[in-house]
Write a protein that holds these residues in place. Structure first.
Motif, mmCIF file in Angstrom:
data_model
loop_
_atom_site.group_PDB
_atom_site.id
_atom_site.type_symbol
_atom_site.label_atom_id
_atom_site.label_comp_id
_atom_site.label_asym_id
_atom_site.label_seq_id
_atom_site.Cartn_x
_atom_site.Cartn_y
_atom_site.Cartn_z
ATOM 1 N N GLN A 100 0.828 -1.214 0.000
ATOM 2 C CA GLN A 100 0.000 0.000 0.000
ATOM 3 C C GLN A 100 0.863 1.266 0.000
ATOM 4 O O GLN A 100 0.569 2.226 -0.728
ATOM 5 C CB GLN A 100 -0.913 -0.022 1.231
ATOM 6 N N ALA A 101 1.915 1.268 0.807
ATOM 7 C CA ALA A 101 2.796 2.436 0.816
ATOM 8 C C ALA A 101 3.477 2.630 -0.531
ATOM 9 O O ALA A 101 3.656 3.765 -1.016
ATOM 10 C CB ALA A 101 3.847 2.266 1.923
ATOM 11 N N GLY A 102 3.859 1.527 -1.180
ATOM 12 C CA GLY A 102 4.496 1.621 -2.495
ATOM 13 C C GLY A 102 3.578 2.231 -3.541
ATOM 14 O O GLY A 102 4.012 3.052 -4.364
ATOM 15 N N ILE A 103 2.288 1.848 -3.490
ATOM 16 C CA ILE A 103 1.337 2.421 -4.458
ATOM 17 C C ILE A 103 1.171 3.915 -4.218
ATOM 18 O O ILE A 103 1.139 4.726 -5.162
ATOM 19 C CB ILE A 103 -0.014 1.689 -4.357
ATOM 20 N N VAL A 104 1.074 4.348 -2.968
ATOM 21 C CA VAL A 104 0.918 5.770 -2.652
ATOM 22 C C VAL A 104 2.164 6.549 -3.099
ATOM 23 O O VAL A 104 2.064 7.643 -3.692
ATOM 24 C CB VAL A 104 0.654 5.947 -1.155
ATOM 25 N N ILE A 105 3.349 5.982 -2.830
ATOM 26 C CA ILE A 105 4.582 6.654 -3.246
ATOM 27 C C ILE A 105 4.650 6.749 -4.767
ATOM 28 O O ILE A 105 5.041 7.789 -5.337
ATOM 29 C CB ILE A 105 5.809 5.907 -2.683
ATOM 30 N N TYR A 106 4.262 5.668 -5.450
ATOM 31 C CA TYR A 106 4.285 5.654 -6.920
ATOM 32 C C TYR A 106 3.344 6.718 -7.483
ATOM 33 O O TYR A 106 3.685 7.455 -8.426
ATOM 34 C CB TYR A 106 3.903 4.261 -7.403
ATOM 35 N N LEU A 107 2.154 6.839 -6.872
ATOM 36 C CA LEU A 107 1.199 7.865 -7.307
ATOM 37 C C LEU A 107 1.761 9.261 -7.048
ATOM 38 O O LEU A 107 1.616 10.166 -7.889
ATOM 39 C CB LEU A 107 -0.129 7.684 -6.591
ATOM 40 N N ALA A 108 2.423 9.446 -5.906
ATOM 41 C CA ALA A 108 2.979 10.758 -5.590
ATOM 42 C C ALA A 108 4.072 11.143 -6.588
ATOM 43 O O ALA A 108 4.144 12.291 -7.050
ATOM 44 C CB ALA A 108 3.528 10.751 -4.158
ATOM 45 N N ILE A 109 4.921 10.175 -6.918
ATOM 46 C CA ILE A 109 5.999 10.461 -7.880
ATOM 47 C C ILE A 109 5.415 10.845 -9.242
ATOM 48 O O ILE A 109 5.816 11.839 -9.864
ATOM 49 C CB ILE A 109 6.938 9.254 -8.007
#
Length: 548
Positions: free
Chosen positions: A63-72
């Protein structure tokens, strides 16, 4: 070696400004795709919530990886929208982030069997499209190593099956296949685009060169419709037909009317395309012109191409050939002619001193003396034609130059019978480019003729010098007006022909030589018909910025 050099040259040309612009557009499209994928992955977390951790190895990291990917991806999208132009390092960093983040999500989820592995193929393919070089192969190699690493770790650490390694190897093959195929396709597309851009630039340069050639041609070119409306006119056509500047838009050309003789010639040619129209004058001060018509569009036949030739050029060339031969002949035998001519003149002078001459003898001697001077004048004029040097043009303020000429000319004829020269200067006067010594020679000839004929007609030694600007206000002219008897209509077309004169004591070469000197300076000498007494000769100078 030659092929390598060709590939390197193609690669260098491929990443010129057009290729970089295309690369930036493709990266923007790819980043839109990344944002959409990020939102979809984030949405799946809410619409398909997971209550157990059996499907994921580390759900929180996923879940954290998806949020970080969206932020990038969102940050990159905002940067692109703000106008930042992506460079190669930005593109490379984005592809590497995609490959590493997606493999991180695979590791945190169910491993290489997860459907996210298909998104890695898209990232590798995008990297090879955006960067069709060795770094594209590096993307494929990195993705294959990451996939094999995740599968190998699963087999060793959590007792995964060997099928994961087989699937990872298959994905690696797909990565490299996509890289090689898309690199080949991208290189071909870039070469094709570079070739198309190069040809487009060549065509544009060729069009500009053709436009410059057409505009600087001394032959007038018109494009007309069948109703006689002007679609296109080059500078020479504008000056020959209208005496106007070519710096006008096409709509102004279409609103301009053709001279009546040219319109009549067009109508006659449309009735009989095999007909050749007679030479004509567009105005009283324009040279004799010849128009040739041809159909521009062979299928529809709605446009007509017209070539306007200055017939005075052709006539002058023929006359120049004659006078060149005459000048060479005169130059060769001038010494032999002058010797007996000098002897004749000297003998006449000695005979005049004799006290035994009657009136008849004196009249004969006067005839000998006058005609000796005339023969010598003819020789001098023809020698001037054969020795004429090229014009050394300079930019001249016409008003100041004309005032200096008036002052210098009056100083040469001081005395009781000093002439009166009225100077009229219109303002503002455009500058002109010509050889001062040659045009001053023309002015002296015109002024001498004008003063002589004015005195014969009115008894007063006076002329007028008038300087003004043409209708377009871009070219200057100088008029020399006398108050003599004028020139009859039957002789107006012949005054500039060599050896034509109405004065029995003249040589007939003065006006011809004057026009020749004007033509050498790209000026035009004409006889103006203004319905006023006497003659009015006009020198119309060329545009100082369009001289060839």
């Amino acid at each position: 070696m030659a092929q390598d050099l060709s590939d390197k040259a193609t690669s260098r040309s491929a990443f010129g400004p057009p290729a970089k612009q295309q690369q930036a557009r493709l990266f923007r499209i790819y980043n839109h795709y990344r944002v959409v994928i990020s939102l979809v992955l984030l949405g799946l977390l809410f619409f398909d919530p997971f209550t157990t951790d059996t499907k994921f190895r580390w759900l929180e990291y996923y879940q954290a990886g998806i949020v970080i990917y969206l932020a990038i991806n969102g940050f990159t999208a905002m940067a692109l929208l703000s106008g930042i132009q992506p460079r190669q390092r930005h593109i490379t960093l984005s592809i590497l982030i995609d490959i590493l983040v997606l493999h991180g999500l695979l590791l945190a989820s169910t491993g290489i069997t997860n459907g996210l592995a298909n998104l890695v193929i898209v990232s590798v393919a995008a990297g090879n499209i955006l960067t069709p070089s060795r770094i594209g192969t590096f993307y494929a190699a990195l993705a294959a190593i990451c996939s094999l690493g995740i599968s190998g770790w699963a087999v060793i650490a959590i007792n995964g099956t060997a099928d994961d390694i087989v699937r990872a190897g298959s994905l690696g093959i797909l990565y490299f296949a996509a890289a090689f195929v898309l690199q080949s396709i991208s290189r071909r597309m870039i070469r094709s685009e570079a070739l198309a851009s190069s040809r487009a630039r060549s065509l544009q340069e060729l069009e500009e060169i053709n436009q410059q050639i057409i505009q600087r041609m001394r032959t007038g070119i018109l494009v007309l419709d069948r109703a006689g409306h002007i679609r296109l006119a080059n500078a020479a056509a504008e000056e020959l037909l209208f005496g106007a500047s070519p710096h006008t838009e096409d709509i102004e050309h279409r609103a301009r009317h053709l001279p009546a003789p040219l319109r009549q010639g067009l109508e006659a040619w449309l009735r009989n395309p095999n007909m050749r129209i007679e030479p004509f004058q567009a105005s009283g001060t324009s040279p004799l012109l010849q128009a040739n018509f041809t159909q521009l569009d062979q299928e529809q036949g709605d446009l007509v191409l017209v070539f306007i030739e200055d017939m005075s050029k052709v006539t002058q060339q023929a006359q120049q050939m004659k006078l060149a031969s005459l000048g060479r002949l005169t130059a060769g035998i001038a010494h032999e002619i002058r010797n007996p001519l000098g002897a004749i003149s000297h003998a006449a002078q000695l005979m005049e001193e004799s006290p035994n001459l009657d009136d008849g003898d004196l009249r004969m001697l006067d005839i000998i003396r006058r005609h000796s001077r005339r023969v010598n004048g003819i020789i001098e004029n023809v020698l001037d034609l054969s020795r004429r040097r090229a014009a050394n043009s300079e930019l001249i303020d016409v008003g100041e130059w004309l005032q200096e000429f008036q002052h210098d000319f009056l100083q040469t004829v001081e005395g009781e019978d000093a002439p009166t020269i009225e100077l009229v200067l219109e303002a503002p006067l455009p500058q002109a480019r010509f050889d001062k010594s040659q045009i001053e020679q023309v002015m002296v000839n015109l002024c001498d003729n004008g003063l002589r004929y004015s005195k014969q007609q009115t008894g007063q030694n006076q002329i007028q010098l008038i300087a003004g600007a043409t209708e377009d206000r871009e070219r200057a002219y100088v008029d020399v007006r006398d108050f003599g008897p004028g020139i009859g209509a039957e002789h107006r077309q012949s005054v500039f022909e060599p050896f034509f004169t109405t004065d029995k004591s003249g040589t007939g070469l003065g006006l011809y030589l004057a026009r020749e000197l004007c033509e050498a300076n790209q000026a035009h000498l004409s006889l103006v018909d203004d319905e006023q007494p006497g003659c009015r000769f006009r020198i119309t100078f060329a545009h100082p910025g369009r001289m060839i």
